[in-house]
Scaffold this active site. Structure first.
Site, short mmCIF file in Angstrom:
data_model
loop_
_atom_site.label_atom_id
_atom_site.label_comp_id
_atom_site.label_asym_id
_atom_site.label_seq_id
_atom_site.Cartn_x
_atom_site.Cartn_y
_atom_site.Cartn_z
CB SER A 136 -0.94 -0.04 1.20
OG SER A 136 -1.91 0.98 1.14
CG HIS A 168 -6.38 -0.61 -0.25
ND1 HIS A 168 -5.63 -0.02 -1.24
CD2 HIS A 168 -5.61 -0.60 0.87
CE1 HIS A 168 -4.46 0.32 -0.74
NE2 HIS A 168 -4.42 -0.01 0.53
#
Length: 388
Positions: free
Chosen positions: A177, A290
């Site tokens: 990420s 996400h």
């Protein structure tokens, strides 16, 4: 529902942001914008002693093609990469009080925090070393803190005996990420300073998006991805559209993070036992990262990325969105903007690296989550942690 949770004992106290996920670290740099082939890279010290420059020894590729076909060729530059040594960078959740302290023993590492203070407008090192924990755990601070500390870990490795040789041998990099930004900085796609500005804005935009709706994340332990998807489908049948959930992080076998509306997450937790999950762990993050809950952050990221100079990386940087390396700067910008609303394909990334012959890996930054994930995929995998 409450009695069911008490009976099954699935709920556990919140963990740090993505503490079941991982970390990252990278190195800023500048280099020629010409298209280059990937081999050896060495980091050189600048005149002021900070190691923010790379020297690159590779063949140049000259092309006389149309803009459209050039983009295609550029982006497929690393398609057939064969990794041997990887730098892996952690994501949010890796932060811990005391990180960054060791980096102050190295001038180049300390210099990164000084640069960061000017960009961020506050004393990042003081928060990293002294806290408070609540402040360090916040999305707007933890993301810049991990980015800077991870790159500082590169400087600590550099001064270690044989460290420069390890850095020069790295031929692929990736991060979980947030860690993707660190990996791109290390690979020379943008400077340390530009990367930090992007990470700062990213944290602020994700926090604002999280504040706009009640959402959450939970890790499901002990199920394969197919079962977790079935669990999500079952939970979604009981909630409104605004509370639906999805798999947000494909981490490793038996460990997947689900994101979505608060009621949907509660439904997942209530049903997990019936799907034979070993446990659920509510993650202490600002919201449903996400997923489409982060959509409000995309336009801000797109605007910031559009005004940032991004170059083709010197070595492959594996994307969280599709588990592939990309070389075209415009494609990289689009993927970074999409990343906050797209599931993290970390399991596929790890399996691909190992299947392609990866021999050695280094997790740079706070924590050892990435090493744990690699071991879940392959017990023989070699991952050394370099903290700062």
């Amino acid at each position: 529902m409450r009695s069911l949770l008490n009976r099954t004992k699935l709920r556990t106290p919140p963990l740090k942001a993505h503490s079941l996920i991982l970390r990252t670290t990278t190195m800023a740099t500048s280099y020629s914008s010409s298209l280059l082939l990937p081999p050896s890279v060495s980091l050189n010290k600048s005149r002021n002693g900070s190691s923010l420059g790379f020297s690159v020894n590779r063949s140049r590729v000259s092309m006389s093609v149309s803009a459209g076909s050039q983009t295609t060729l550029n982006d497929s530059l690393f398609a057939d990469y064969k990794p041997t040594s990887a730098f892996l960078f952690p994501g949010q959740g890796a932060q811990a009080i005391g990180m960054g302290k060791e980096a102050q023993s190295v001038a180049a590492g300390a210099d990164l925090y000084t640069k960061a203070n000017h960009i961020l407008g506050y004393d990042l090192l003081d928060i990293c070393v002294n806290g408070t924990k609540e402040k360090l755990d916040s999305t707007v601070i933890s993301q810049p803190a991990i980015y800077v500390t991870s790159l500082a870990a590169v400087e600590l490795l550099r001064v270690r005996e044989g460290g420069e040789q390890i850095i020069n041998s790295v031929d692929v990099t990736c991060g979980l990420s947030l860690g993707e930004y660190t990996a791109l900085a290390f690979a020379g796609a943008f400077s340390f300073e530009d990367g930090l500005k992007l990470v700062k804005l990213r944290g602020e935009a994700m926090q604002a998006a999280a504040d706009a709706a009640k959402s959450a994340m939970v890790s499901i332990i002990g199920l394969d991805s197919e079962k977790v998807q079935q669990l999500c489908d079952a939970a979604n049948q009981e909630v409104e559209e605004a509370d639906k959930v999805q798999i947000a992080n494909y981490l490793c076998p038996g460990n997947y993070a689900v994101s979505g509306g608060l009621k949907g997450i509660e439904a997942v937790e209530a049903k997990a036992k019936s799907f034979k999950a070993r446990m659920t762990v509510r993650l202490a993050v600002a919201g449903a990262f996400h997923t489409s809950f982060m959509e409000p952050a995309v336009s801000r990221l797109e605007a910031a990325l559009a005004s940032t100079e991004i170059r083709s990386p010197r070595i492959p940087v594996i994307s969280n969105v599709d588990a592939q390396p990309h070389a075209d700067p415009d494609t990289i910008k689009k993927i970074l903007a999409r990343q906050v609303t797209s599931p993290v394909q970390w399991e596929t990334t790890v399996k691909t690296l190992l299947s392609k012959g990866l021999k050695s890996s280094y997790e740079l930054g706070p924590g050892k989550v990435i090493a744990g994930i690699f071991k879940r995929v392959d017990k023989t995998a070699s991952v050394e942690n370099i903290s700062a």
